[in-house]
Scaffold this motif. Sequence first.
Motif, PDB file in Angstrom:
ATOM      1  N   TYR A 149       5.942  34.173  14.297  1.00 40.07           N
ATOM      2  CA  TYR A 149       7.009  33.198  13.983  1.00 40.07           C
ATOM      3  C   TYR A 149       7.232  32.252  15.162  1.00 40.07           C
ATOM      4  CZ  TYR A 149      11.862  31.610  13.568  1.00 40.07           C
ATOM      5  OH  TYR A 149      12.999  30.860  13.553  1.00 40.07           O
ATOM      6  N   LEU A 150       7.347  32.842  16.340  1.00 34.83           N
ATOM      7  CA  LEU A 150       7.630  32.021  17.517  1.00 34.83           C
ATOM      8  C   LEU A 150       6.483  31.069  17.809  1.00 34.83           C
ATOM      9  CD1 LEU A 150       9.193  34.694  19.866  1.00 34.83           C
ATOM     10  CD2 LEU A 150      10.357  32.862  18.713  1.00 34.83           C
ATOM     11  N   GLY A 197       6.072  28.249  15.228  1.00 32.23           N
ATOM     12  CA  GLY A 197       7.105  27.260  15.505  1.00 32.23           C
ATOM     13  C   GLY A 197       7.089  26.808  16.947  1.00 32.23           C
ATOM     14  N   PHE A 199       8.401  23.099  18.034  1.00 31.48           N
ATOM     15  CA  PHE A 199       9.485  23.205  17.077  1.00 31.48           C
ATOM     16  C   PHE A 199      10.108  21.879  16.726  1.00 31.48           C
ATOM     17  CE2 PHE A 199      11.173  23.946  21.302  1.00 31.48           C
ATOM     18  CZ  PHE A 199      12.228  23.069  21.350  1.00 31.48           C
ATOM     19  N   THR A 200       9.754  20.821  17.472  1.00 30.18           N
ATOM     20  CA  THR A 200      10.325  19.532  17.111  1.00 30.18           C
ATOM     21  C   THR A 200       9.670  18.964  15.856  1.00 30.18           C
ATOM     22  OG1 THR A 200       8.891  18.730  18.833  1.00 30.18           O
ATOM     23  CG2 THR A 200      11.225  18.787  19.314  1.00 30.18           C
ATOM     24  N   ARG A 201       8.516  19.504  15.486  1.00 28.80           N
ATOM     25  CA  ARG A 201       7.900  19.060  14.240  1.00 28.80           C
ATOM     26  C   ARG A 201       8.582  19.741  13.060  1.00 28.80           C
ATOM     27  NH1 ARG A 201       1.592  20.289  14.892  1.00 28.80           N
ATOM     28  NH2 ARG A 201       1.062  18.771  16.477  1.00 28.80           N
ATOM     29  N   PRO A 202       9.091  18.981  12.127  1.00 28.66           N
ATOM     30  CA  PRO A 202       9.731  19.633  10.969  1.00 28.66           C
ATOM     31  C   PRO A 202       8.763  20.512  10.193  1.00 28.66           C
ATOM     32  CG  PRO A 202      10.215  17.296  11.019  1.00 28.66           C
ATOM     33  CD  PRO A 202       9.205  17.533  12.073  1.00 28.66           C
ATOM     34  N   ALA A 262       8.581  23.764  11.780  1.00 29.84           N
ATOM     35  CA  ALA A 262       9.807  24.533  11.552  1.00 29.84           C
ATOM     36  C   ALA A 262       9.778  25.196  10.186  1.00 29.84           C
ATOM     37  CB  ALA A 262      11.013  23.606  11.668  1.00 29.84           C
ATOM     38  N   ASN A 263       9.337  24.419   9.185  1.00 28.36           N
ATOM     39  CA  ASN A 263       9.264  25.024   7.858  1.00 28.36           C
ATOM     40  C   ASN A 263       8.210  26.103   7.799  1.00 28.36           C
ATOM     41  OD1 ASN A 263      11.237  23.395   6.843  1.00 28.36           O
ATOM     42  ND2 ASN A 263       9.810  21.773   6.297  1.00 28.36           N
ATOM     43  N   CYS A 294       7.047  28.087  10.131  1.00 27.85           N
ATOM     44  CA  CYS A 294       7.326  29.370  10.781  1.00 27.85           C
ATOM     45  C   CYS A 294       8.336  30.161   9.970  1.00 27.85           C
ATOM     46  CB  CYS A 294       7.752  29.180  12.228  1.00 27.85           C
ATOM     47  SG  CYS A 294       9.304  28.377  12.480  1.00 27.85           S
ATOM     48  N   GLN A 295       9.280  29.436   9.376  1.00 24.65           N
ATOM     49  CA  GLN A 295      10.236  30.168   8.539  1.00 24.65           C
ATOM     50  C   GLN A 295       9.548  30.761   7.322  1.00 24.65           C
ATOM     51  OE1 GLN A 295      13.553  27.906   7.166  1.00 24.65           O
ATOM     52  NE2 GLN A 295      14.511  29.677   6.263  1.00 24.65           N
ATOM     53  N   PHE A 344       7.617  33.821   8.317  1.00 21.11           N
ATOM     54  CA  PHE A 344       8.435  35.008   8.591  1.00 21.11           C
ATOM     55  C   PHE A 344       9.005  35.593   7.312  1.00 21.11           C
ATOM     56  CE2 PHE A 344      11.785  37.667  10.132  1.00 21.11           C
ATOM     57  CZ  PHE A 344      11.302  38.125  11.332  1.00 21.11           C
ATOM     58  N   ASN A 386      15.590  21.093  21.897  1.00 22.48           N
ATOM     59  CA  ASN A 386      14.860  20.512  23.007  1.00 22.48           C
ATOM     60  C   ASN A 386      15.711  20.358  24.245  1.00 22.48           C
ATOM     61  OD1 ASN A 386      12.446  19.740  23.901  1.00 22.48           O
ATOM     62  ND2 ASN A 386      12.288  17.894  22.661  1.00 22.48           N
ATOM     63  N   PHE A 419      18.908  28.001  22.803  1.00 20.34           N
ATOM     64  CA  PHE A 419      17.921  28.187  21.740  1.00 20.34           C
ATOM     65  C   PHE A 419      17.300  29.581  21.833  1.00 20.34           C
ATOM     66  CE2 PHE A 419      13.566  26.591  20.112  1.00 20.34           C
ATOM     67  CZ  PHE A 419      13.830  27.099  18.859  1.00 20.34           C
ATOM     68  N   LEU A 472      17.235  32.475   9.709  1.00 20.19           N
ATOM     69  CA  LEU A 472      16.202  31.568  10.208  1.00 20.19           C
ATOM     70  C   LEU A 472      16.434  30.150   9.733  1.00 20.19           C
ATOM     71  CD1 LEU A 472      12.949  33.660  10.055  1.00 20.19           C
ATOM     72  CD2 LEU A 472      14.597  33.428  11.861  1.00 20.19           C
ATOM     73  N   ARG A 529      16.670  26.969  11.994  1.00 17.60           N
ATOM     74  CA  ARG A 529      15.857  25.773  11.739  1.00 17.60           C
ATOM     75  C   ARG A 529      16.738  24.544  11.676  1.00 17.60           C
ATOM     76  NH1 ARG A 529      14.596  23.586   6.812  1.00 17.60           N
ATOM     77  NH2 ARG A 529      15.644  25.365   5.916  1.00 17.60           N
ATOM     78  N   PHE A 542      18.212  23.964  15.489  1.00 21.88           N
ATOM     79  CA  PHE A 542      17.425  23.703  16.690  1.00 21.88           C
ATOM     80  C   PHE A 542      16.120  22.975  16.436  1.00 21.88           C
ATOM     81  CE2 PHE A 542      19.974  27.407  17.810  1.00 21.88           C
ATOM     82  CZ  PHE A 542      20.576  26.914  18.944  1.00 21.88           C
ATOM     83  N   TYR A 543      15.534  23.200  15.268  1.00 25.68           N
ATOM     84  CA  TYR A 543      14.201  22.635  15.061  1.00 25.68           C
ATOM     85  C   TYR A 543      14.317  21.171  14.654  1.00 25.68           C
ATOM     86  CZ  TYR A 543      12.210  27.311  15.295  1.00 25.68           C
ATOM     87  OH  TYR A 543      11.799  28.554  15.702  1.00 25.68           O
ATOM     88  N   GLY A 544      13.190  20.525  14.560  1.00 26.08           N
ATOM     89  CA  GLY A 544      13.188  19.124  14.180  1.00 26.08           C
ATOM     90  C   GLY A 544      13.553  18.234  15.349  1.00 26.08           C
ATOM     91  N   TYR A 545      13.731  16.964  15.088  1.00 24.15           N
ATOM     92  CA  TYR A 545      14.016  16.080  16.221  1.00 24.15           C
ATOM     93  C   TYR A 545      15.099  15.086  15.941  1.00 24.15           C
ATOM     94  CZ  TYR A 545      10.740  13.281  13.520  1.00 24.15           C
ATOM     95  OH  TYR A 545      10.103  12.629  12.499  1.00 24.15           O
TER      96      TYR A 545
END
Lengths: 692, 499
Positions: free
Chosen positions: A159-160, A163, A166-169, A172-173, A175-176, A179, B369, B375, B434, B438, B441-444
Amino acid sequence: MELIFQNVWFVPLFPFLASILLGIGLFFFPNSIKKFRRLSSFISIMFLNIAMLLSFHFFWQQITGSPIHRYLWSWVLYKNFVLEIGYLLDPLTSIMLVLVTTVAVMVMIYSDSYMFYDEGYIKFFCYLSLFTASMLGLVLSPNLIQVYIFWELVGMCSYLLIGFWFTRPSAANACQKAFVTNRIGDFGLLLGILGFYWITGSFDFQQLSKRFFELLSYNQINLVFATLCALFLFLGPVAKSAQFPLHIWLPDAMEGPTPISALIHAATMVAAGIFLVARMFPLFQMLPFVMSIISWTGAITALLGATIALAQKDLKKGLAYSTMSQLGYMMLALGIGSYKAGLFHLITHAYSKALLFLGSGSVIHSMEPIVGYHPNKSQNMIFMGGLRQYMPITAITFLFGTLSLCGIPPFACFWSKDEILVNSWLHFPILGSIAFFTAGLTAFYMFRIYFLTFEGDFRGHFFDDVKKLSSISIWGSLEFNKEQFKLDKKSTLYPKEANNIMLFPLIILTIPTVFIGFIGILFDENKMNVDSLSYWLTLSINSFNYSNSEKFLEFLFNAIPSVSIAFFGILIAFYLYGPNFSFLKKEKKKLQLKSEIDIVLKSFSNFIYNWSYYRAYIDGFYSSFFIKGLRFLIKIVSFIDRWIIDGIINGIGIFSFFGGESLKYIEGGRISSYLFFIIFCMFLFFLYSYII
Amino acid sequence: MNHFPWLTIIVLFPISAGLVIPFLPSTGNKIIRWYTLGVCLLEFLLITYIFCYHYQFNDHLIQLKEDYNWISFINFHWRLGIDGFSIGLILLTGFITTLATLAAWPVTRNPRLFYFLMLAMYSGQIGLFASQDILLFFFMWELELLPVYLLLAMWGGKRRLYAATKFILYTAAGSLFILIGGLIMAFYNSNEFTFDFQFLINKKYPLELEIIIYLSFLIAYAVKLPIIPFHTWLPDTHGEAHYSTCMLLAGILLKMGAYGLIRINMELLPHAHSFFAPWLVIVGAIQIVYAALTSLSQRNLKRRIAYSSVSHMGFVLIGIGSITNLGLNGAILQMISHGLIGASLFFLAGISYDRTRTLVLDQMGGIGNSMPKIFTLFTSCSMASLALPGMSGFIAELMIFLGVIDNPNYSSLFKIIIIIIQGIGIILTPIYLLSMLRQMFYGYKFSNTLEPYFMDAGPREIFILICLFFPIISIGIYPNFVLSIWNSKVNFLLSNNFF
C-alpha cells in the motif's frame, strides 16, 4: 552450526533494522539525513546482503540434507491457549529466502539509480527494507497466525509503495484499491484460519494437517464445513496472488515506482499466495473439491490475464497482466497436484519477471525526458519502438526475459512451464488445453511488447505535441525544470542507455533467467528426497523423475507441442508487430484494404482492443455492482442513522421543548388570564346546564 | 484497612489541586498550564507507583481496599479498591489525561476554568474506576458529566451548544438508570441495605428481577459505550469538542460504559448476563458493520473517526458477550487499545484542523506534501485502527474472534454468522480509514484553503503522538505483559460465575 540455525530470525531482522534506522532518521532528522542519501541506501543494501548470504547458507544446508528446523516462542499464552511465533526452516522456506533476498538486493541496487532524483529516496529504501523484512518473516512462518501477521504487513508495505508518489491521484486510488482488495482476501484468510482452528485446535502447519488427517480418517469432520473453511482460506491467496475474481488491484498497482513493481508485484509478494497454498498443500490435498476450485481459478486467471494483456498500450500494465497470467499457471499447477512444478515456476518466473520489470524501468527511465513524466506517456508503447539501437544491453536482457517467459528452451521458464502444461494435460484435458492456448497467447503478447518497444523505428518524436501536454511533474521539484530546459535546447533527443548501476542488476538477473532451469533439473533428485522428508504426506511427484535418459527423451518429446505453440505465437506477433511491418505502416495498410477478411479481422481486433482496454469488463462490473451497491447501502444506513435514530432523539427533545413552552404560557402567572379562564369555564358550564 | 490510603489520594489529588488554580497569579496562562501539567504528571507517577509497588498481579481479589463511612443515614460509603479490571483503565486514564492536558496547550480562552475542569474530570474518572460501591459509582459517573458538558459548551466548535445539550441530556437520562438499578439491588430482600459490590456479588435474585436490573444498567451503559441505537450523541459531541476533550472522550469516557458492563452486569448479575450475552454479541456484530457503513458516509473528519470508535466498541461488546476467557481478555485489551488509538486519531484530526481550518474532507487534499510528519503519523494510527498486525488493535480483535469460537454454549451456525459479520467489519474499516487518508493527504489540490503550505507537526505534538503510539506498538508486539494485569481476575470472574 546449531547456533546459526537457532538464529534464523536474523535473516528478516537485518532488513528490519535497516528500515527502522532509516525510518527514525527520516522522521526525526529529515533535513540532516538527506545529506547521507547514499550512505542510507548503502546501509540497507549491506544489511540485505548479510541476509542474502545467510539465506544462501541455509539453502545450502537444506540441499545437503540437513533436517528441518523449527523453533517456537510463546507469544500470547493462557492456561490452555498458546499463540506461538517462531520459524520453520525447510526446503520450501530456504528456496523462498534465497529468492526474496536475491531479487530484493538486485532491486535495491537498481533503485539506487532509478530513484536517485526522487525526493523520497530514503523513504523508498526504508519501505523497501521493511517490505523485505516482512516478506522474509512471511516465508519463515511456522503457523497460520504468523502468516497472517506478515501477510498484512506485506500488504501494508505494498500500500505504502504503490502510493509512493502520493501526489498523483491515480496512485492514491490505486493504493487504496490494492489495500481494500487485499483486505477482502485477508477477511477470507482470517475466517479460514479461524475455521481450521475450530476444527483442529491448532494454527501450526504440521499439526494442523496431521490432526486434520486424523479427524478425516476417523470421519469426525463435517466435510462441507471443512471445504468452506478451505475455500475461505483460499480467498487470501486469491487476493494476494491476483487470481481471477480479485485480480483487479494488480494492474493498478503499477502506479508504484518500477523497482517496486519488479520486487513486490512480480517476484515476491504476489507469490506469497502461491507460497501459502503450497504450505497448506497437504491439507488441501485431502479436499478434492477445493483442489479443483484451485486449479480452475488458476486456469481462468491464466487465460484471462493473457487475453487482457494482448492489446495493452501501457508497458508495465502489459507485464502486470502477464504476471497475473503466470501466477494463474502456478495456481493451476498446485491445483492439479503437481506441487513441485508450481513452485519451480514460481522461482523461474520470479527471476524472469523481475528482469523484465527492471528492463521496462530502464526503458521508462530513458523515455521520460523525451515524452514526459506522466505514466500515460512514458510507459506508453506507442511512443517507443526501435529502442534496441539506443539501449542495446537493456534490449538484450529484456529479450532474454521475454524468451524465458514464452517458454523457449533453454531459458528458465521453459522447464517449469512445460512441466505444468504436461501435467495439466495429463490431469484433465480441458485444463490442459486452456494452459496450452494460454502459452500461445503468452508468446504472442510478450513478443508484441518486445517488438513494439525495441524493434522498428523510434516513434517518440511523432508525438511531439504531446510533450507539453503531458509534462505534469510528480513532485513539482527543480529536477524537472532542468529536464524541460534540456528538452527545449535539444530539438532531437534520443533515449539513452541506462547507467551502469542500473544495468548491473539486469545483467546479473539474466544469469538465473538463463540457467536456473538447469539447476532445477540437476537438483531434482536431491530436492525430491528433501521434499519427501519435509512432507510426511508423500506427495505424488513420481512423474517428475527425469533423471535417466529415457525419461529425458520423453520429456523432450512432451516439450515439442509447448515449444511449437510458443513459436506459433511469436510468429503471429512477428507478422503483426515485427520490424518489417512497422506500426504506422500497418495502420495505413489497414485503412486502405477493405476486403471481407479484413473487416472480420478488424472487428476481431476491435473486440480484443476493447476487451483489453476495459480490462475484460470486470472492473466496470465491480464498480457498477459492488461499489454502487455499497454506496447505496451507505446512503440507506446514513439516512436511518441521521433521520430515524437521531430523529427520534431530536424529536423527543423538540417535543419536550414545545411541551415546556406551551406549559409556560398556560402557567404564565398572570392573574387576568387565570380569571379569564375561570369565567370562560363557568360560562361554558352555564351554557351546558342551560341546554340540558 | 489500616494501610496508607493511596486510592483516596489519587482520586482526590487532582480535583483538590485544581481548586488551587484560582489563586494562582493571573499573569498569562503559562503558570496555569505548567501547574496543571505538573499535577497531571505527578498523579500519573503516583498511579504508576501504586501499580508497581502495591498491586499484586496474581491476586484476583480487591486490593488496597478503603472504606470510610460518608453519609451514614443512607449508608453511603467512600469505598475504594482496585483489581485487574480497574487498574488497567486507571493507568490508561492517567496516561491519556496527562497527554490531553499537554495537547490542550494552545487553549488560551479562559484557561483557569479549562484546566480546572480537566483536573476535575481526572478525579471523576479515576474515582469511577476505583469505586467499590454503587452509589459512589453513580456519584462519580455524574460528577464526570459536568466537566465534559462545560468543556464542550465553552470550548467546542460552531454547534457546540446543541452538542452539549444533547450530550448532557442523553447521558444524564441514561445514568438515572444506574441509580434505579442500584437501589433495587440494594434494597431487595434485605433489612440492612448496602451498596457494596463485594456484598452484592453474593446476593441472589429471581431471574426476572435480575433481568430487569440488568436492563436498567444496560441502558445507562448503552448510552455511554455507546451501543446502537443509543449512539447518536457521540458523533455530535466528538465533532464539536476541542480535540483535547475528544481525546478524553474517546480514550476514557467510552470505556466507562464497558467497564460498568463488566463490573456490575457481569460480576453482579451473572445469570442475567448469560441470558443477555448472545444478544450483546448480535448487537455488537451489527454495530461493527452499521457504524462502519455510517462512518463511510460522513464528510466531517471528526465525525468519521467518531463513528469508527462506535464500530470498534462493537468488538468490546462481542468480547463481553462471548463469556470466554479469551473474549473477555480481548475486550479489555480492545478498550485499552482503542483508548490509545482513538485518542491519537482525534489528536491528529485536531492538529490537522488547526492547520487547514476545515474538517470537511472534500475541502482537504494534497496536504501530505507539506506536512510529512503528520502524514506519517496519521497513516500509522489509521493502520493501528484498522487492526494491522503488530499493533494492539489486531491482537485484541483476534482474541475476540477466538473468544467467540471458544464459547461452548453458542451453536455453530450462530458463531459462523457472527464471525462472518465481524469479518465484514474488517473489510469496511480500511475503506473508510484509507479513503479518509486519501482525501486528506493524497493528490495535489489546494482548494479552499488560504495557505498552500502548512506547518508540520511541532515537537510537542510529535511527543504526544509518540507517547501514544509507543504503547500501541509494544502491546501489539508483546501483548502478554498487559494481559497479565487482568488475566487472573478474568479467570476468577469466569470460573466463579459462569462455568
